[in-house]
Design a protein around this motif. Structure first.
Motif, PDB file in Angstrom:
ATOM      1  N   ARG A 192      29.702  28.624  19.987  1.00 29.09           N
ATOM      2  CA  ARG A 192      29.254  27.730  20.936  1.00 29.09           C
ATOM      3  C   ARG A 192      29.954  26.470  21.472  1.00 29.09           C
ATOM      4  NH1 ARG A 192      23.831  28.032  22.444  1.00 29.09           N
ATOM      5  NH2 ARG A 192      23.592  25.914  22.260  1.00 29.09           N
ATOM      6  N   HIS A 193      29.934  26.214  22.582  1.00 30.74           N
ATOM      7  CA  HIS A 193      30.779  24.936  23.402  1.00 30.74           C
ATOM      8  C   HIS A 193      29.881  24.027  24.281  1.00 30.74           C
ATOM      9  CE1 HIS A 193      33.544  28.378  22.202  1.00 30.74           C
ATOM     10  NE2 HIS A 193      34.214  27.321  21.755  1.00 30.74           N
ATOM     11  N   PRO A 194      29.016  23.365  23.528  1.00 29.40           N
ATOM     12  CA  PRO A 194      28.483  22.589  24.334  1.00 29.40           C
ATOM     13  C   PRO A 194      29.036  21.429  25.177  1.00 29.40           C
ATOM     14  CG  PRO A 194      27.764  21.848  22.080  1.00 29.40           C
ATOM     15  CD  PRO A 194      28.723  23.235  22.220  1.00 29.40           C
ATOM     16  N   LEU A 195      29.908  20.743  24.632  1.00 24.35           N
ATOM     17  CA  LEU A 195      30.726  19.865  25.409  1.00 24.35           C
ATOM     18  C   LEU A 195      31.682  20.528  26.466  1.00 24.35           C
ATOM     19  CD1 LEU A 195      31.424  16.563  25.192  1.00 24.35           C
ATOM     20  CD2 LEU A 195      33.452  17.313  23.607  1.00 24.35           C
ATOM     21  N   ALA A 196      32.135  21.593  26.235  1.00 23.60           N
ATOM     22  CA  ALA A 196      32.955  22.352  27.315  1.00 23.60           C
ATOM     23  C   ALA A 196      31.948  22.797  28.396  1.00 23.60           C
ATOM     24  CB  ALA A 196      33.694  23.526  26.793  1.00 23.60           C
ATOM     25  N   THR A 197      30.737  23.030  28.192  1.00 29.22           N
ATOM     26  CA  THR A 197      29.971  23.368  29.146  1.00 29.22           C
ATOM     27  C   THR A 197      29.441  22.157  30.004  1.00 29.22           C
ATOM     28  OG1 THR A 197      29.038  24.973  27.677  1.00 29.22           O
ATOM     29  CG2 THR A 197      27.599  24.471  29.302  1.00 29.22           C
ATOM     30  N   PHE A 198      29.161  21.177  29.058  1.00 29.22           N
ATOM     31  CA  PHE A 198      28.745  19.720  30.008  1.00 29.22           C
ATOM     32  C   PHE A 198      29.950  19.454  30.817  1.00 29.22           C
ATOM     33  CE2 PHE A 198      29.303  15.287  29.900  1.00 29.22           C
ATOM     34  CZ  PHE A 198      28.278  14.841  30.613  1.00 29.22           C
ATOM     35  N   PHE A 199      31.229  19.296  30.461  1.00 23.26           N
ATOM     36  CA  PHE A 199      32.344  19.021  31.341  1.00 23.26           C
ATOM     37  C   PHE A 199      32.615  20.181  32.533  1.00 23.26           C
ATOM     38  CE2 PHE A 199      33.312  15.763  27.923  1.00 23.26           C
ATOM     39  CZ  PHE A 199      33.222  14.669  28.782  1.00 23.26           C
ATOM     40  N   HIS A 200      32.223  21.051  32.269  1.00 28.10           N
ATOM     41  CA  HIS A 200      32.341  22.241  33.353  1.00 28.10           C
ATOM     42  C   HIS A 200      31.321  21.915  34.391  1.00 28.10           C
ATOM     43  CE1 HIS A 200      32.967  25.811  35.426  1.00 28.10           C
ATOM     44  NE2 HIS A 200      31.789  26.200  35.384  1.00 28.10           N
ATOM     45  N   LEU A 201      30.368  21.391  34.332  1.00 27.42           N
ATOM     46  CA  LEU A 201      29.249  20.904  35.303  1.00 27.42           C
ATOM     47  C   LEU A 201      29.800  19.429  35.826  1.00 27.42           C
ATOM     48  CD1 LEU A 201      26.207  22.907  34.241  1.00 27.42           C
ATOM     49  CD2 LEU A 201      27.734  23.622  35.984  1.00 27.42           C
ATOM     50  N   PHE A 202      29.734  18.657  34.660  1.00 27.96           N
ATOM     51  CA  PHE A 202      29.713  17.199  35.004  1.00 27.96           C
ATOM     52  C   PHE A 202      30.625  16.714  36.375  1.00 27.96           C
ATOM     53  CE2 PHE A 202      31.672  13.054  34.255  1.00 27.96           C
ATOM     54  CZ  PHE A 202      30.650  12.180  34.330  1.00 27.96           C
ATOM     55  N   PHE A 203      32.033  17.224  36.061  1.00 25.48           N
ATOM     56  CA  PHE A 203      33.104  16.720  37.183  1.00 25.48           C
ATOM     57  C   PHE A 203      32.553  17.343  38.423  1.00 25.48           C
ATOM     58  CE2 PHE A 203      35.971  16.123  33.518  1.00 25.48           C
ATOM     59  CZ  PHE A 203      35.998  14.706  33.412  1.00 25.48           C
ATOM     60  N   ARG A 204      32.108  18.785  38.468  1.00 28.01           N
ATOM     61  CA  ARG A 204      31.761  19.271  39.739  1.00 28.01           C
ATOM     62  C   ARG A 204      30.358  18.620  40.291  1.00 28.01           C
ATOM     63  NH1 ARG A 204      33.195  24.636  40.615  1.00 28.01           N
ATOM     64  NH2 ARG A 204      35.125  25.014  39.136  1.00 28.01           N
ATOM     65  N   VAL A 205      29.410  18.636  39.609  1.00 23.49           N
ATOM     66  CA  VAL A 205      28.221  17.671  40.123  1.00 23.49           C
ATOM     67  C   VAL A 205      28.690  16.315  40.581  1.00 23.49           C
ATOM     68  CG1 VAL A 205      25.878  17.125  39.467  1.00 23.49           C
ATOM     69  CG2 VAL A 205      26.853  19.460  38.780  1.00 23.49           C
ATOM     70  N   SER A 206      29.220  15.569  39.465  1.00 26.05           N
ATOM     71  CA  SER A 206      29.559  14.194  40.045  1.00 26.05           C
ATOM     72  C   SER A 206      30.205  14.036  41.207  1.00 26.05           C
ATOM     73  CB  SER A 206      30.605  13.566  38.816  1.00 26.05           C
ATOM     74  OG  SER A 206      29.888  13.663  37.477  1.00 26.05           O
ATOM     75  N   ALA A 207      31.249  14.924  41.678  1.00 23.53           N
ATOM     76  CA  ALA A 207      31.935  14.853  42.706  1.00 23.53           C
ATOM     77  C   ALA A 207      31.021  15.166  43.880  1.00 23.53           C
ATOM     78  CB  ALA A 207      33.218  15.981  42.924  1.00 23.53           C
ATOM     79  N   ILE A 208      30.135  16.143  43.883  1.00 21.87           N
ATOM     80  CA  ILE A 208      29.200  16.359  44.980  1.00 21.87           C
ATOM     81  C   ILE A 208      28.217  15.352  45.080  1.00 21.87           C
ATOM     82  CG2 ILE A 208      27.388  17.888  45.491  1.00 21.87           C
ATOM     83  CD1 ILE A 208      28.994  20.155  44.174  1.00 21.87           C
ATOM     84  N   VAL A 209      27.793  14.742  43.896  1.00 17.25           N
ATOM     85  CA  VAL A 209      26.738  13.441  44.463  1.00 17.25           C
ATOM     86  C   VAL A 209      27.552  12.401  44.564  1.00 17.25           C
ATOM     87  CG1 VAL A 209      25.203  11.991  42.752  1.00 17.25           C
ATOM     88  CG2 VAL A 209      25.377  14.454  42.199  1.00 17.25           C
ATOM     89  N   THR A 210      28.727  12.052  44.126  1.00 18.77           N
ATOM     90  CA  THR A 210      29.501  10.919  44.843  1.00 18.77           C
ATOM     91  C   THR A 210      29.747  11.019  46.441  1.00 18.77           C
ATOM     92  OG1 THR A 210      30.422  10.671  42.751  1.00 18.77           O
ATOM     93  CG2 THR A 210      31.474   9.369  44.554  1.00 18.77           C
ATOM     94  N   TYR A 211      30.018  12.295  46.721  1.00 17.77           N
ATOM     95  CA  TYR A 211      30.365  12.585  48.129  1.00 17.77           C
ATOM     96  C   TYR A 211      29.055  12.278  48.709  1.00 17.77           C
ATOM     97  CZ  TYR A 211      31.369  14.890  52.343  1.00 17.77           C
ATOM     98  OH  TYR A 211      31.494  15.254  53.743  1.00 17.77           O
ATOM     99  N   LEU A 212      27.782  12.557  48.430  1.00 20.29           N
ATOM    100  CA  LEU A 212      26.517  12.602  49.186  1.00 20.29           C
ATOM    101  C   LEU A 212      26.034  11.297  49.394  1.00 20.29           C
ATOM    102  CD1 LEU A 212      24.434  15.705  47.867  1.00 20.29           C
ATOM    103  CD2 LEU A 212      25.610  15.442  50.105  1.00 20.29           C
TER     104      LEU A 212
END
Length: 164
Positions: A1-21
């Motif tokens: 299991r790779h919880p840290l990789a899963t977190f960063f997989h979504l973190f940068f994507r969601v952060s870019a979208i939220v920051t854009y909004l």
């Protein structure tokens, strides 16, 4: 299991979208918003291409230039037994994030275009380009994996048929 990789997989994507909004709410500087979002998109591209794809689904892709200067794209998939440590939930999170986020950036493209906020258009095109490039690469990896599996399966059935 790779919880840290899963977190960063979504973190940068969601952060870019939220920051854009919401960037206009927190900053009046277009340049600061633009650079922040572009950095988040770049971090996302790098982390998905070089880390999370390998860990979560056992896929990777890259460009290789040979001695003649010709560019070759390489799409690679690990054997199924070697990615047994990765869970089905992590794989679903990977693929959902990989598919949904470019769709969101495409919606941003049309909303930016129709609202005539053309200064944001370059950023949205960069977001679509970076995220679609990863999606394209991983789809090729996945299709290549299925092709190799189908070749193995067909060669197995031919061997069984010949032995009869």
């Amino acid at each position: 299991r790779h919880p840290l990789a899963t977190f960063f997989h979504l973190f940068f994507r969601v952060s870019a979208i939220v920051t854009y909004l919401f960037c206009d709410w927190f900053s009046n500087s277009f340049v600061a918003c633009f650079v922040t979002i572009l950095l988040l998109l770049s971090f996302d591209f790098w982390s998905v291409k070089n880390v999370t794809g390998r860990l979560l689904v056992g896929l990777r892709w890259w460009n290789q230039i040979d001695e003649d200067g010709k560019s070759h794209w390489v799409f690679e998939a690990k054997k199924v037994s070697t990615i047994a440590a990765s869970t089905e939930v992590e794989a679903r999170i990977f693929w959902l994030g990989l598919i949904i986020c470019p769709a969101i950036w495409t919606v941003f493209f049309f909303s930016t275009l129709f609202s005539l906020k053309l200064k944001w258009l370059a950023l949205v095109v960069a977001g679509i380009s970076l995220q679609t490039a990863n999606l394209y690469g991983y789809i090729h990896c996945k299709l290549g994996e299925q092709k190799s599996i189908s070749r193995i399966t067909s060669s197995f059935f031919v061997a069984v048929d010949v032995s009869k």
